[in-house]
Motif scaffolding. Sequence first.
Motif, PDB file in Angstrom:
ATOM      1  N   HIS A 217       0.820  -1.201   0.000  1.00  0.00           N
ATOM      2  CA  HIS A 217       0.000   0.000   0.000  1.00  0.00           C
ATOM      3  C   HIS A 217       0.862   1.263   0.000  1.00  0.00           C
ATOM      4  O   HIS A 217       1.983   1.273   0.508  1.00  0.00           O
ATOM      5  N   PHE A 218       0.271   2.348  -0.558  1.00  0.00           N
ATOM      6  CA  PHE A 218       0.941   3.646  -0.650  1.00  0.00           C
ATOM      7  C   PHE A 218       0.115   4.707   0.086  1.00  0.00           C
ATOM      8  O   PHE A 218      -1.061   4.513   0.392  1.00  0.00           O
ATOM      9  N   GLN A 219       0.756   5.832   0.350  1.00  0.00           N
ATOM     10  CA  GLN A 219       0.101   6.922   1.089  1.00  0.00           C
ATOM     11  C   GLN A 219       0.196   8.230   0.300  1.00  0.00           C
ATOM     12  O   GLN A 219       0.789   8.287  -0.780  1.00  0.00           O
ATOM     13  N   ASP A 220      -0.416   9.305   0.868  1.00  0.00           N
ATOM     14  CA  ASP A 220      -0.332  10.670   0.317  1.00  0.00           C
ATOM     15  C   ASP A 220      -0.842  10.764  -1.117  1.00  0.00           C
ATOM     16  O   ASP A 220      -0.279  11.492  -1.956  1.00  0.00           O
TER      17      ASP A 220
ATOM     18  N   GLU B 260      -4.137  14.573  -7.724  1.00  0.00           N
ATOM     19  CA  GLU B 260      -4.497  15.821  -7.058  1.00  0.00           C
ATOM     20  C   GLU B 260      -6.002  16.065  -7.133  1.00  0.00           C
ATOM     21  O   GLU B 260      -6.675  15.620  -8.055  1.00  0.00           O
ATOM     22  N   GLY B 261      -6.500  16.794  -6.162  1.00  0.00           N
ATOM     23  CA  GLY B 261      -7.909  17.157  -6.156  1.00  0.00           C
ATOM     24  C   GLY B 261      -8.828  16.054  -5.679  1.00  0.00           C
ATOM     25  O   GLY B 261     -10.054  16.211  -5.733  1.00  0.00           O
ATOM     26  N   GLU B 262      -8.285  14.943  -5.233  1.00  0.00           N
ATOM     27  CA  GLU B 262      -9.087  13.827  -4.736  1.00  0.00           C
ATOM     28  C   GLU B 262      -8.452  13.303  -3.446  1.00  0.00           C
ATOM     29  O   GLU B 262      -7.271  13.533  -3.174  1.00  0.00           O
ATOM     30  N   THR B 263      -9.261  12.609  -2.662  1.00  0.00           N
ATOM     31  CA  THR B 263      -8.757  11.947  -1.458  1.00  0.00           C
ATOM     32  C   THR B 263      -8.889  10.447  -1.647  1.00  0.00           C
ATOM     33  O   THR B 263     -10.002   9.912  -1.732  1.00  0.00           O
ATOM     34  N   LEU B 264      -7.746   9.780  -1.752  1.00  0.00           N
ATOM     35  CA  LEU B 264      -7.748   8.340  -1.982  1.00  0.00           C
ATOM     36  C   LEU B 264      -7.984   7.591  -0.679  1.00  0.00           C
ATOM     37  O   LEU B 264      -7.342   7.891   0.342  1.00  0.00           O
TER      38      LEU B 264
ATOM     39  N   TYR C  83      -6.486   1.795  -6.964  1.00  0.00           N
ATOM     40  CA  TYR C  83      -6.766   2.726  -5.875  1.00  0.00           C
ATOM     41  C   TYR C  83      -8.276   2.910  -5.736  1.00  0.00           C
ATOM     42  O   TYR C  83      -9.043   2.641  -6.670  1.00  0.00           O
ATOM     43  N   PHE C  84      -8.696   3.365  -4.543  1.00  0.00           N
ATOM     44  CA  PHE C  84     -10.099   3.601  -4.239  1.00  0.00           C
ATOM     45  C   PHE C  84     -10.316   5.074  -3.959  1.00  0.00           C
ATOM     46  O   PHE C  84      -9.569   5.689  -3.197  1.00  0.00           O
ATOM     47  N   ILE C  85     -11.361   5.630  -4.553  1.00  0.00           N
ATOM     48  CA  ILE C  85     -11.889   6.939  -4.180  1.00  0.00           C
ATOM     49  C   ILE C  85     -13.302   6.680  -3.687  1.00  0.00           C
ATOM     50  O   ILE C  85     -14.199   6.369  -4.473  1.00  0.00           O
ATOM     51  N   GLY C  86     -13.482   6.775  -2.372  1.00  0.00           N
ATOM     52  CA  GLY C  86     -14.741   6.336  -1.795  1.00  0.00           C
ATOM     53  C   GLY C  86     -14.880   4.837  -1.972  1.00  0.00           C
ATOM     54  O   GLY C  86     -13.985   4.068  -1.622  1.00  0.00           O
TER      55      GLY C  86
END
Length: 285
Positions: free
Chosen positions: A154-157, A174-178, A223-226
């Motif tokens: 897994h990765f961060q930031d 950018e502009g999103e929260t993973l 990756y997941f966004i929501g």
Amino acid sequence: MKKTLLLAALLPLTGMAAETGDTTFVVNNKKIVVNDSAGSTKISVYGSDGKKFNRTYETNFVDGQEIERVYVTSPFIPQSLNRKKSKPRSHYPLFFMGFSQLAGNVMGTGGNAGMHTRDSKSWEYGFTLTSLAFRITNPLALTSAFQIGQVHHHFQDNYVLSTTDGITSMRQIEGETLKKSYISYTFIRIPVMLEWQKRTGGADMFAAIGPSVELRWNDHSRYFIGKNKTTETGDINMNPVGLNLDIRAGYGCLMIYARTALTPLLKTSVAPKCYPVSFGLGIRI
């Protein structure tokens, strides 16, 4: 030889070994000495060359196990060849699971800052499908196994591992929260290990070290966004074959293990340099 040993076992019952201590008798120019003391029964066979008796064979029964020694006279062969008839065991876990990091160099620890790894959420799991063992000496055995499993790093930031025009690198969204970002792959692992093993307290104690060959496939970066999952790439330029150094130790049905990659996970000419490092717990049945 079987007839000789049978005779050695029956003669004490006929009264020829009424006295305590060694019992000695001669059969077909062979001297047989039987000693029974302190829970150990030893039978030695001496062959005669006409001038003196030379010991040619010895067997010893201790705690239900038989130890044989065959004596030779050649100066080029060791004088005593010892063989214990206890079957060696292969102490691989049926199931194992542990943390998995991506170090920046061989034998490295603490993750990889350049790849923004999230080590506390990175893990592996697997199963041992079959294993085998060959006795080398009494406490040592050469063991091997066939294992299959999966790894997630897994990765961060908001970083994801991405491949563009054949080049793999870390990319920040950018502009999103993973919610999470990771790479995953499936492996087949074949370790070959030198193992020390001992039976104590009704259970096995063991420790082993050796290399393992790893075959990898089914690699993805996701990756997941929501609740929405996105596959960034199905090709992370992963090396399909890797070489590791494995260490494990345990007692009874539990074991701990550590593993470090000796070759990089990704193709360093077109991807970041990283080496998987794992440590965890296994369960034997």
